[in-house]
Design a protein around this motif. Structure first.
Motif, mmCIF file in Angstrom:
data_model
loop_
_atom_site.group_PDB
_atom_site.id
_atom_site.type_symbol
_atom_site.label_atom_id
_atom_site.label_comp_id
_atom_site.label_asym_id
_atom_site.label_seq_id
_atom_site.Cartn_x
_atom_site.Cartn_y
_atom_site.Cartn_z
ATOM 1 N N HIS A 91 0.934 -1.226 -0.079
ATOM 2 C CA HIS A 91 -0.422 0.204 -0.197
ATOM 3 C C HIS A 91 1.430 0.988 0.164
ATOM 4 C CE1 HIS A 91 -3.590 2.050 1.043
ATOM 5 N NE2 HIS A 91 -2.623 3.210 1.706
ATOM 6 N N SER A 92 0.373 1.817 -1.351
ATOM 7 C CA SER A 92 1.810 2.802 -1.236
ATOM 8 C C SER A 92 0.968 3.663 -0.685
ATOM 9 C CB SER A 92 2.456 3.735 -2.992
ATOM 10 O OG SER A 92 2.478 2.308 -3.517
ATOM 11 N N MET A 93 2.030 4.800 -0.017
ATOM 12 C CA MET A 93 1.623 6.124 0.654
ATOM 13 C C MET A 93 2.193 7.203 0.043
ATOM 14 S SD MET A 93 -0.015 5.272 3.981
ATOM 15 C CE MET A 93 -0.261 6.052 4.857
ATOM 16 N N SER A 94 2.034 8.171 0.126
ATOM 17 C CA SER A 94 2.460 9.727 -0.785
ATOM 18 C C SER A 94 3.171 10.683 0.187
ATOM 19 C CB SER A 94 1.464 10.634 -0.571
ATOM 20 O OG SER A 94 1.393 11.419 0.916
ATOM 21 N N SER A 95 3.745 9.967 1.523
ATOM 22 C CA SER A 95 5.203 10.483 1.780
ATOM 23 C C SER A 95 5.830 10.043 2.690
ATOM 24 C CB SER A 95 4.823 11.549 2.834
ATOM 25 O OG SER A 95 4.147 12.030 3.874
ATOM 26 N N ILE A 96 6.918 10.025 3.410
ATOM 27 C CA ILE A 96 7.594 8.529 4.047
ATOM 28 C C ILE A 96 7.401 9.102 5.831
ATOM 29 C CG2 ILE A 96 9.912 8.758 5.258
ATOM 30 C CD1 ILE A 96 11.282 8.793 2.784
ATOM 31 N N MET A 97 6.134 10.765 5.837
ATOM 32 C CA MET A 97 6.241 10.947 7.051
ATOM 33 C C MET A 97 4.942 10.646 7.256
ATOM 34 S SD MET A 97 5.171 14.046 9.704
ATOM 35 C CE MET A 97 6.923 15.416 8.970
ATOM 36 N N ALA A 98 3.871 10.136 6.003
ATOM 37 C CA ALA A 98 2.353 9.647 6.779
ATOM 38 C C ALA A 98 2.490 7.656 6.961
ATOM 39 C CB ALA A 98 1.830 9.984 5.021
ATOM 40 N N ALA A 99 3.705 7.020 6.615
ATOM 41 C CA ALA A 99 3.826 6.010 6.822
ATOM 42 C C ALA A 99 4.811 6.062 8.257
ATOM 43 C CB ALA A 99 4.567 5.609 5.264
ATOM 44 N N GLU A 100 5.539 6.373 8.498
ATOM 45 C CA GLU A 100 6.097 6.450 9.888
ATOM 46 C C GLU A 100 4.440 6.749 10.822
ATOM 47 O OE1 GLU A 100 10.377 8.460 9.162
ATOM 48 O OE2 GLU A 100 9.287 10.024 8.980
ATOM 49 N N SER A 101 3.936 7.752 10.855
ATOM 50 C CA SER A 101 2.695 8.174 11.409
ATOM 51 C C SER A 101 1.357 6.883 11.477
ATOM 52 C CB SER A 101 2.420 9.333 11.284
ATOM 53 O OG SER A 101 3.151 9.774 10.826
ATOM 54 N N ALA A 102 1.947 6.336 10.374
ATOM 55 C CA ALA A 102 0.296 5.215 9.659
ATOM 56 C C ALA A 102 0.835 3.846 11.208
ATOM 57 C CB ALA A 102 0.770 4.691 8.403
ATOM 58 N N LYS A 103 2.521 3.893 11.057
ATOM 59 C CA LYS A 103 2.962 2.996 11.639
ATOM 60 C C LYS A 103 2.882 2.622 13.350
ATOM 61 C CE LYS A 103 5.381 -0.698 13.759
ATOM 62 N NZ LYS A 103 5.139 -2.075 13.816
ATOM 63 N N ILE A 104 3.051 3.643 13.152
ATOM 64 C CA ILE A 104 3.161 4.096 15.059
ATOM 65 C C ILE A 104 1.448 4.241 15.749
ATOM 66 C CG2 ILE A 104 3.172 7.082 15.686
ATOM 67 C CD1 ILE A 104 6.899 6.071 16.800
ATOM 68 N N ILE A 105 0.619 4.332 15.199
ATOM 69 C CA ILE A 105 -0.930 5.035 15.383
ATOM 70 C C ILE A 105 -1.222 3.715 15.846
ATOM 71 C CG2 ILE A 105 -1.163 7.428 14.867
ATOM 72 C CD1 ILE A 105 -3.319 5.923 12.556
ATOM 73 N N GLU A 106 -0.774 2.537 15.056
ATOM 74 C CA GLU A 106 -1.227 1.044 15.134
ATOM 75 C C GLU A 106 -0.928 0.775 16.494
ATOM 76 O OE1 GLU A 106 1.009 -1.196 12.669
ATOM 77 O OE2 GLU A 106 -0.008 0.014 10.173
ATOM 78 N N ASN A 107 0.000 0.919 17.167
ATOM 79 C CA ASN A 107 0.492 0.693 18.176
ATOM 80 C C ASN A 107 -0.294 1.635 19.009
ATOM 81 O OD1 ASN A 107 1.691 -1.934 17.612
ATOM 82 N ND2 ASN A 107 3.375 -1.294 17.555
ATOM 83 N N VAL A 108 -0.189 2.741 18.702
ATOM 84 C CA VAL A 108 -0.571 3.742 20.402
ATOM 85 C C VAL A 108 -2.129 4.108 20.177
ATOM 86 C CG1 VAL A 108 -1.548 6.225 19.910
ATOM 87 C CG2 VAL A 108 1.042 5.321 19.803
ATOM 88 N N GLN A 109 -3.029 3.159 19.367
ATOM 89 C CA GLN A 109 -3.949 2.783 19.425
ATOM 90 C C GLN A 109 -4.743 1.986 19.891
ATOM 91 O OE1 GLN A 109 -6.957 -0.093 16.549
ATOM 92 N NE2 GLN A 109 -7.815 2.251 17.025
ATOM 93 N N ARG A 110 -3.497 0.310 20.000
ATOM 94 C CA ARG A 110 -3.493 -0.626 21.253
ATOM 95 C C ARG A 110 -3.620 -0.761 22.077
ATOM 96 N NH1 ARG A 110 -5.210 -5.896 20.113
ATOM 97 N NH2 ARG A 110 -3.773 -6.597 21.105
ATOM 98 N N ASP A 111 -2.160 0.155 22.766
ATOM 99 C CA ASP A 111 -1.768 0.920 24.088
ATOM 100 C C ASP A 111 -3.265 1.295 24.730
ATOM 101 O OD1 ASP A 111 0.155 0.598 25.715
ATOM 102 O OD2 ASP A 111 0.010 2.605 25.636
ATOM 103 N N ILE A 112 -3.965 2.474 23.925
ATOM 104 C CA ILE A 112 -4.865 3.040 24.684
ATOM 105 C C ILE A 112 -6.017 2.003 24.851
ATOM 106 C CG2 ILE A 112 -7.069 4.971 23.946
ATOM 107 C CD1 ILE A 112 -4.355 6.561 24.721
ATOM 108 N N ASN A 113 -6.423 1.284 24.306
ATOM 109 C CA ASN A 113 -7.618 0.604 24.794
ATOM 110 C C ASN A 113 -7.244 -0.598 24.977
ATOM 111 O OD1 ASN A 113 -9.178 1.101 22.460
ATOM 112 N ND2 ASN A 113 -8.067 0.308 20.343
ATOM 113 N N ILE A 114 -5.836 -0.896 25.580
ATOM 114 C CA ILE A 114 -5.267 -1.618 26.409
ATOM 115 C C ILE A 114 -6.218 -0.816 28.072
ATOM 116 C CG2 ILE A 114 -4.108 -3.550 27.142
ATOM 117 C CD1 ILE A 114 -2.592 -4.452 24.957
ATOM 118 N N ALA A 115 -5.029 -0.198 27.733
ATOM 119 C CA ALA A 115 -5.372 0.310 29.215
ATOM 120 C C ALA A 115 -6.800 1.359 29.413
ATOM 121 C CB ALA A 115 -4.673 2.392 28.133
#
Ligand SMILES: NC(=O)c1ccc[n+]([C@@H]2O[C@H](COP(=O)([O-])OP(=O)(O)OC[C@H]3O[C@@H](n4cnc5c(N)ncnc54)[C@H](O)[C@@H]3O)[C@@H](O)[C@H]2O)c1
Length: 415
Positions: free
Chosen positions: A196-220
């Motif tokens: 899945h192509s992203m338009s920028s490196i920063m968008a891809a970095e952000s997408a990756k990191i929020i996958e785990n942020v979301q899990r952390d918050i939900n478990i919390a």
């Protein structure tokens, strides 16, 4: 651009751990691969067909042996058309990102890359890190400017111990500094999985990191609810199951949040947020709650078996993975010690260490006042806990993996 363009490319993978090795082995079905690691023992073992993480079998390594070489020789990096960096990105003691591995990997890659090569970061980093932090190192060491070589970011989503989600079965986000580099990455990564192509490196970095942020918050949220319902004298699981009968209630499980990703990534995102003057209150609140869980479980242990003999079953950071680094069972042991427990033993069948987190690690014998069933490895599924319990003993089932009916006459608690 087509396969003829990428067909005879050499891919160098820097860092042969949980992420790098399975990726290198998968790519070796299609390309010449050089696997580079600074750990000599790791490289020797891999050359002899042994993966101590058990992600890749000896047969798998044999099958691709003509296409892959493992080395500690940095000069080999220069042969790469694509260089993939998958080194650790942990936290410093103050919870700031520890970029020392990414920094040293970028330095050695910069020293050796050739013109036209693409350097793809797979290590999880904060938004902006690849371009602001890594790129200047590559430019300085290579004495080239971006455009003479390229950079990309393609985060890893693999899940150790989970064969259902191996490298080839998960969609791979790809992003790059230039469209031609992105197209090469698309062709190459499409050989092993969907992209899945992203338009920028920063968008891809952000997408990756929020996958785990979301899990952390939900478990919390579920951890906090578990603490609250316990104070109200309720069985939190019954409440969660009841709520989950509604079509849009998402049922998470409370528990200890360990590993290299979920407890780490929120701090990476928060670091970037703070750098631009944004206060990420909600993201870090989840961290605080999840860090309180070992203390909460230890306080329950004290209620159930004050000063008793305790057996902790499972010590790794998750089930079916023989990895003690970043396991929250260590924090649980400390919290139990704080509560005054002195007679404790661990049984972690997946590691051979005689001592784990300062406790004896051995097959349990005799009777215990409290068994904490902490990590439900597959290999433990037939363990007869009832034979290991004192008459009035109790069980804490952290992951709620035990058959509750089997223990209905035994004092039992789960978060
Ligand atoms: N393990 C996971 O579940 C997972 C999942 C998704 C993303 N990630 C991310 O992937 C990255 C790598 O994680 P991992 O779990 O594979 O780490 P790991 O500790 O299993 O392996 C990293 C490897 O890199 C090597 N290394 C360190 N510095 C090096 C250098 N300068 N040059 C060459 N090799 C070097 C180490 O010797 C080690 O073999 C991290 O950013 C992590 O957050 C991990």
């Amino acid at each position: 651009m087509n396969d003829r363009v990428t067909g005879n490319m050499t891919i160098v993978v820097i860092g042969l751990g949980y992420v790098g090795l399975p990726l290198a082995v998968k790519f070796a079905e299609h390309y010449k691969i050089i696997g580079y690691d600074i750990n000599k023992k790791r490289v020797t073992d891999l050359n002899e067909g042994r993966d101590w993480n058990n992600d890749v079998t000896n047969e798998q390594l044999k099958k691709i042996e003509n296409n892959i070489t493992f080395t500690t020789d940095e000069n080999e990096i220069g042969k790469g058309n694509i260089i993939i960096i998958s080194v650790p990105t942990p936290l410093k003691p103050n919870n700031d990102p520890d970029l020392s591995y990414v920094e040293s990997a970028s330095r050695v890659v910069g020293k050796h890359i050739k013109k036209g090569a693409i350097v793809v970061y797979e290590s999880t980093v904060y938004p902006g890190c690849t371009e602001e932090f890594c790129l200047p190192i590559l430019e300085k060491e290579s004495k080239m400017k971006l455009g003479e070589f390229y950079i990309g970011f393609s985060p890893e989503r693999m899940n150790p111990g989970d064969s259902a989600h191996s490298v080839d079965k998960i969609v791979k986000l790809i992003s790059a500094s230039h469209p031609e580099a992105l197209e090469k990455m698309r062709i190459i990564y499409s050989k092993i999985t969907k992209t899945h192509s992203m338009s920028s490196i920063m968008a891809a970095e952000s997408a990756k990191i929020i996958e785990n942020v979301q899990r952390d918050i939900n478990i919390a949220l579920f951890n906090e609810l578990s603490m609250l319902f316990d104070k109200l004298g309720l069985d939190s699981s019954e409440v969660f199951d009841g709520a989950a009968t509604k079509w849009n209630f998402i049922r998470y499980k409370p528990g200890l949040v360990g590993g290299y990703c979920i407890p780490v990534n929120p701090h990476y995102l928060a670091y970037k947020a703070h750098k631009i003057g944004f206060n990420p209150e909600f993201i870090l609140a989840g961290r605080k709650t999840n860090d309180r869980m070992p203390i909460f479980i230890a306080s329950k242990a004290k209620q159930l078996a004050p000063n008793g003999r305790v057996l902790i079953i499972g010590a790794s950071y998750k089930e079916n993975v023989a990895e003690l680094r970043s396991s929250r069972i260590k924090n649980l042991v400390e919290a139990l010690q704080q509560e005054g427990f002195i007679n404790m033993q661990i049984y972690e069948p997946l590691v051979s260490d005689q001592e784990v987190f300062g406790l004896k690690n051995e097959t349990p014998s005799g009777k215990f006042d409290l068994i904490i069933y902490a990590v439900a490895h597959e290999t433990l599924k037939d363990i007869q806990l009832e034979h290991l319990l004192e008459k009035n003993g109790a069980i804490i089932d952290i992951q709620r993996k035990l058959d509750r009916k089997k223990f209905d006459k035994i004092r039992y608690w789960a978060p």
